[in-house]
Scaffold this active site. Structure first.
Site, PDB file in Angstrom:
ATOM      1  N   HIS A 366       0.766  16.897  -3.855  1.00  0.00           N
ATOM      2  CA  HIS A 366      -0.670  17.602  -3.711  1.00  0.00           C
ATOM      3  C   HIS A 366      -1.226  16.348  -3.435  1.00  0.00           C
ATOM      4  CE1 HIS A 366       0.979  20.504  -6.728  1.00  0.00           C
ATOM      5  NE2 HIS A 366       1.517  19.401  -7.290  1.00  0.00           N
ATOM      6  N   TYR A 390      -3.793  -0.767   4.904  1.00  0.00           N
ATOM      7  CA  TYR A 390      -4.663  -1.541   6.224  1.00  0.00           C
ATOM      8  C   TYR A 390      -5.666  -2.639   5.150  1.00  0.00           C
ATOM      9  CZ  TYR A 390      -8.752  -2.172   9.843  1.00  0.00           C
ATOM     10  OH  TYR A 390      -9.396  -2.116  10.415  1.00  0.00           O
TER      11      TYR A 390
END
Length: 460
Positions: A366, A390
């Site tokens: 999920h 990132y």
């Protein structure tokens, strides 16, 4: 019959397309328009392929020029079909025999029809053999003029035809099989004294008849095959016909398409038998689907390799991914480029992956983002987990070992490694490596303030 070469005329701009892209590079069923007659010529047995390019010749060169079996000839000024052919002949030096001359905007042409054309050419001994068709509405096409014995005498273009000639329903396709020797020796005799001031290749028919070199004809079984695509309406029609052909072949090979008219599969896609594809699916590029798979409604797959018995549930999108056998994806999952799912992996609803390897039996059921990660076997990724890959400038990798249990709402701040069989508690932000067989928990301790809500209500 051996076919020495095929010339494909593709120099026109395609003004009626109203596009910045040259007409023959518009896509149909996963290939540029020009790629369809090219493929038909190759399947029919043509040796050398020469494309005559003009408008956006650099783009045509970029798309097709890397193929060693294709040469590009340049027609800098478009002065008619005869002029286009003359621009290409130096690319055929050293060849002899029969050459096919095709149009780059006829994507429905089949190899079977070209083989019929070449066979008739060989059997008749004619210098020129033309592919024709009979149309209910022949307006715009050159007409085939025959004598009382049914022999082809000449081809007259629409703008040059008399009212009687315009009533003829047999039309020129612009597709020929010609002897190279005849073509070389007579192409220079074409003139431009006509309504369009162009050099018509069709005039070679009259020359062949006048010199008793012979002209034969083959009538196409399906008039759609000669249809030239000149605008977006014709582009859509051609795409629909090609899609029907692709879907028909897949169904005959054992693939179930619940609604073929609502299923969009590119020509180069491969699908195994006993796979079921529901309406709204789009399969593109170099995609390969195994046997016994199910693709539910509105699944999009581009340039992926999908193994056997994979379930792609409704609304999922996959691009440049590899999926092993017995995997379940979706609904509404997104596998981005570099996603590799090993056998029996489960990717659930609203899960996104990119540059991820997931080991056998692992699950992300999920609402999860997994990017730049290496995940072992039998790993459970809890709902709301994010690999924070990132830092604003660079991407970093997350490594999760075999048997790890990741609780819900976990953030893994890369670069970070979680050892095998570790457990990450729900709500944890992981910023340091986790040793194998360890519990990692990083959250503020819970504080319960008894009666706080009652006091807040009493104070208004």
């Amino acid at each position: 019959m051996a076919i020495s070469a095929a010339l494909i005329l593709a120099a026109g701009k395609g003004t009626r397309m109203k596009s910045a892209l040259v007409k023959v590079l518009h896509e149909l069923a996963g290939r540029p328009m020009l790629g369809w007659p090219l493929a038909a010529a190759r399947e029919a047995g043509a040796g050398q392929i020469v494309i005559v390019a003009g408008h956006q010749a650099d783009q045509v060169q970029k798309r097709f020029g890397a193929d060693a079996g294709i040469r590009i000839a340049l027609q800098e000024e478009q002065l008619g079909t005869g002029h286009a052919v003359s621009c290409s002949l130096d690319q055929l030096d050293g060849l002899s025999g029969a050459v096919l001359i095709l149009c780059g905007d006829t994507p429905l042409l089949t190899a079977a029809t070209l083989q019929r054309l070449a066979a008739e050419h060989a059997a008749s001994g004619a210098a020129v053999t033309v592919l024709t068709a009979k149309l209910d509405r022949p307006f715009g096409y050159g007409r085939i003029v025959r004598d009382s014995e049914g022999r082809v005498r000449r081809i007259v273009e629409q703008k040059d035809a008399s009212p009687e000639e315009q009533a003829i329903d047999e039309v020129n396709s612009g597709i020929y099989c010609m002897e190279l020797e005849f073509l070389r020796s007579h192409i220079g005799r074409l003139g431009s004294e006509n309504a369009q001031n162009e050099y018509y290749l069709t005039d070679l028919v009259g020359i062949a008849v006048a010199e008793h070199a012979g002209c034969s004809a083959v009538v196409a079984d399906d008039p759609d095959e000669i249809m030239g695509v000149n605008d977006r309406v014709q582009l859509a029609h051609a795409a629909r016909v090609l899609r029907q052909r692709v879907n028909l072949q897949l169904m005959l090979a054992g693939v179930t398409l619940i609604d073929p008219d609502q299923t969009y599969i590119d020509a180069d896609v491969q699908v195994g038998n006993d796979t079921i594809i529901w309406p709204g699916c789009v399969l593109r590029g170099a995609t390969s689907i195994g046997s016994g798979c199910t693709l539910e409604n509105n699944v999009r797959v581009s340039d992926c390799v999908i193994a056997d018995r994979v379930q792609l549930k409704a609304g999922s999108v996959l691009s440049e991914a590899q999926v092993a056998e017995d995997v379940s994806v979706g609904p509404m999952a997104h596998l981005r480029p570099g996603s590799v799912l090993q056998a029996q992996v489960k990717i659930g609803n609203f899960v996104e992956t990119k540059k991820v390897v997931m080991g056998t039996g692992s699950k992300a059921s999920h609402l999860t983002y997994l990017g730049d990660a290496e995940i072992g076997s039998d790993v459970n990724i809890g709902c709301g987990t994010i690999t924070c890959n990132y830092d604003g400038r660079h991407k970093h990798k997350t490594v999760i070992g075999d048997g790890v249990f990741v609780g819900s709402d976990v953030q893994l701040v890369a670069p970070v490694t979680v050892g095998a069989n570790a457990l990450i508690a729900a709500g944890t932000t992981v910023t340091q490596d986790v040793p194998p067989d360890s519990l990692a928990i990083a959250r503020t301790p819970q504080v319960n303030k008894t009666g706080w809500c009652l006091k807040k209500r009493d104070n208004g």
